[in-house]
Design a protein around this motif. Structure first.
Motif, PDB file in Angstrom:
ATOM      1  N   LEU A   1     -41.529   3.383 -34.184  1.00  0.00           N
ATOM      2  CA  LEU A   1     -41.423   2.005 -34.667  1.00  0.00           C
ATOM      3  C   LEU A   1     -41.491   1.948 -36.189  1.00  0.00           C
ATOM      4  O   LEU A   1     -40.765   1.179 -36.819  1.00  0.00           O
ATOM      5  CB  LEU A   1     -42.509   1.131 -34.041  1.00  0.00           C
ATOM      6  CG  LEU A   1     -42.280   0.740 -32.595  1.00  0.00           C
ATOM      7  CD1 LEU A   1     -43.515   0.033 -32.030  1.00  0.00           C
ATOM      8  CD2 LEU A   1     -41.043  -0.142 -32.451  1.00  0.00           C
ATOM      9  N   ILE A   2     -42.348   2.753 -36.781  1.00  0.00           N
ATOM     10  CA  ILE A   2     -42.433   2.794 -38.241  1.00  0.00           C
ATOM     11  C   ILE A   2     -41.096   3.263 -38.813  1.00  0.00           C
ATOM     12  O   ILE A   2     -40.570   2.672 -39.768  1.00  0.00           O
ATOM     13  CB  ILE A   2     -43.602   3.692 -38.700  1.00  0.00           C
ATOM     14  CG1 ILE A   2     -44.936   3.013 -38.349  1.00  0.00           C
ATOM     15  CG2 ILE A   2     -43.512   3.994 -40.198  1.00  0.00           C
ATOM     16  CD1 ILE A   2     -46.157   3.910 -38.490  1.00  0.00           C
ATOM     17  N   ALA A   3     -40.522   4.310 -38.221  1.00  0.00           N
ATOM     18  CA  ALA A   3     -39.223   4.811 -38.684  1.00  0.00           C
ATOM     19  C   ALA A   3     -38.133   3.763 -38.485  1.00  0.00           C
ATOM     20  O   ALA A   3     -37.285   3.562 -39.362  1.00  0.00           O
ATOM     21  CB  ALA A   3     -38.868   6.105 -37.954  1.00  0.00           C
ATOM     22  N   ALA A   4     -38.153   3.073 -37.338  1.00  0.00           N
ATOM     23  CA  ALA A   4     -37.128   2.057 -37.058  1.00  0.00           C
ATOM     24  C   ALA A   4     -37.261   0.853 -37.983  1.00  0.00           C
ATOM     25  O   ALA A   4     -36.291   0.127 -38.192  1.00  0.00           O
ATOM     26  CB  ALA A   4     -37.211   1.620 -35.599  1.00  0.00           C
ATOM     27  N   GLY A   5     -38.434   0.655 -38.516  1.00  0.00           N
ATOM     28  CA  GLY A   5     -38.629  -0.443 -39.471  1.00  0.00           C
ATOM     29  C   GLY A   5     -38.176  -0.092 -40.875  1.00  0.00           C
ATOM     30  O   GLY A   5     -38.238  -0.921 -41.774  1.00  0.00           O
TER      31      GLY A   5
ATOM     32  N   LEU B   1     -44.755  -3.751 -34.312  1.00  0.00           N
ATOM     33  CA  LEU B   1     -45.926  -3.179 -34.969  1.00  0.00           C
ATOM     34  C   LEU B   1     -46.973  -4.257 -35.261  1.00  0.00           C
ATOM     35  O   LEU B   1     -48.170  -4.019 -35.095  1.00  0.00           O
ATOM     36  CB  LEU B   1     -45.514  -2.470 -36.269  1.00  0.00           C
ATOM     37  CG  LEU B   1     -44.792  -1.135 -36.080  1.00  0.00           C
ATOM     38  CD1 LEU B   1     -44.144  -0.686 -37.383  1.00  0.00           C
ATOM     39  CD2 LEU B   1     -45.741  -0.078 -35.537  1.00  0.00           C
ATOM     40  N   GLU B   2     -46.512  -5.429 -35.672  1.00  0.00           N
ATOM     41  CA  GLU B   2     -47.445  -6.542 -35.897  1.00  0.00           C
ATOM     42  C   GLU B   2     -48.127  -6.938 -34.583  1.00  0.00           C
ATOM     43  O   GLU B   2     -49.335  -7.152 -34.555  1.00  0.00           O
ATOM     44  CB  GLU B   2     -46.703  -7.742 -36.475  1.00  0.00           C
ATOM     45  CG  GLU B   2     -46.326  -7.573 -37.931  1.00  0.00           C
ATOM     46  CD  GLU B   2     -45.518  -8.755 -38.458  1.00  0.00           C
ATOM     47  OE1 GLU B   2     -45.602  -9.867 -37.883  1.00  0.00           O
ATOM     48  OE2 GLU B   2     -44.791  -8.559 -39.439  1.00  0.00           O
ATOM     49  N   GLU B   3     -47.332  -7.035 -33.517  1.00  0.00           N
ATOM     50  CA  GLU B   3     -47.877  -7.390 -32.202  1.00  0.00           C
ATOM     51  C   GLU B   3     -48.966  -6.403 -31.781  1.00  0.00           C
ATOM     52  O   GLU B   3     -49.973  -6.783 -31.199  1.00  0.00           O
ATOM     53  CB  GLU B   3     -46.759  -7.425 -31.169  1.00  0.00           C
ATOM     54  CG  GLU B   3     -47.225  -7.738 -29.773  1.00  0.00           C
ATOM     55  CD  GLU B   3     -46.103  -7.675 -28.743  1.00  0.00           C
ATOM     56  OE1 GLU B   3     -46.432  -7.720 -27.554  1.00  0.00           O
ATOM     57  OE2 GLU B   3     -44.919  -7.575 -29.120  1.00  0.00           O
ATOM     58  N   ALA B   4     -48.753  -5.126 -32.099  1.00  0.00           N
ATOM     59  CA  ALA B   4     -49.703  -4.082 -31.724  1.00  0.00           C
ATOM     60  C   ALA B   4     -50.876  -4.005 -32.688  1.00  0.00           C
ATOM     61  O   ALA B   4     -51.802  -3.225 -32.482  1.00  0.00           O
ATOM     62  CB  ALA B   4     -48.994  -2.729 -31.663  1.00  0.00           C
ATOM     63  N   GLY B   5     -50.842  -4.809 -33.757  1.00  0.00           N
ATOM     64  CA  GLY B   5     -51.900  -4.790 -34.753  1.00  0.00           C
ATOM     65  C   GLY B   5     -51.838  -3.578 -35.649  1.00  0.00           C
ATOM     66  O   GLY B   5     -52.853  -3.153 -36.214  1.00  0.00           O
ATOM     67  N   LEU B   6     -50.640  -3.025 -35.827  1.00  0.00           N
ATOM     68  CA  LEU B   6     -50.478  -1.801 -36.603  1.00  0.00           C
ATOM     69  C   LEU B   6     -49.695  -2.020 -37.899  1.00  0.00           C
ATOM     70  O   LEU B   6     -49.315  -1.063 -38.560  1.00  0.00           O
ATOM     71  CB  LEU B   6     -49.776  -0.734 -35.756  1.00  0.00           C
ATOM     72  CG  LEU B   6     -50.527  -0.338 -34.483  1.00  0.00           C
ATOM     73  CD1 LEU B   6     -49.651   0.522 -33.595  1.00  0.00           C
ATOM     74  CD2 LEU B   6     -51.812   0.381 -34.836  1.00  0.00           C
TER      75      LEU B   6
END
Length: 152
Positions: A126-130, A146-151
């Motif tokens: 997800l970090i890479a896809a962002g 990532l926001e939804e997951a609190g990350l």
């Protein structure tokens, strides 16, 4: 007038099994396939339904609208069982990495939010896809997950 009683687990499992059979009998591009997947919403307590949705979302040969619907169902109803949850997350991860289907990638990215805190590989993807090299809608969906997951 009394509302109809909720169906029991056996009835729901039978209904889900019939829907999966109908799905498999339809032509690959039938829009009814997407509708069937939507009807499985809420049946993710059934291991067979989760296995079906997991295989569907990960299969690049499947109808893209059925895959996006499967991703949506897995997002709304992540399996409680840790093994099934891990498999579903990895299937969504495979869909996110499908270079041919940006629409499927967008839905997979959105759906990965509930799975990100369980699996470091999902978080990393997800970090890479962002990142800036991605399709803008995939980026936005990954960042939202990532926001939804609190990350984030």
């Amino acid at each position: 007038m009394n509302p109809e009683p909720a169906p029991d687990e056996a009835t729901r499992a039978t209904r889900a099994g019939h829907l999966v059979e109908e799905f498999r009998a339809l032509p690959a591009t039938s829009d009814r396939r997407r509708e069937i997947v939507a009807q499985l919403d809420g049946d993710c307590g059934n291991a067979d339904v989760v296995a079906f949705l997991t295989a569907l979302v990960a299969d690049p040969q499947e109808y893209d609208l059925a895959r996006t619907e499967a991703a949506t169902v897995l997002r709304l109803w992540p399996p409680a069982d840790p093994d099934l949850r891990h498999r579903a997350g990895r299937a969504l991860l495979a869909a996110l990495n499908d270079p041919e289907e940006d629409l499927v990638r967008q839905y997979a990215a959105m759906a990965l939010g509930p799975y990100a805190s369980d699996d470091p590989a999902v978080t990393e993807a997800l970090i890479a896809a962002g990142g800036s090299e991605e399709d803008p809608l995939v980026q936005a969906c990954a960042r939202s997950a990532l926001e939804e997951a609190g990350l984030a």
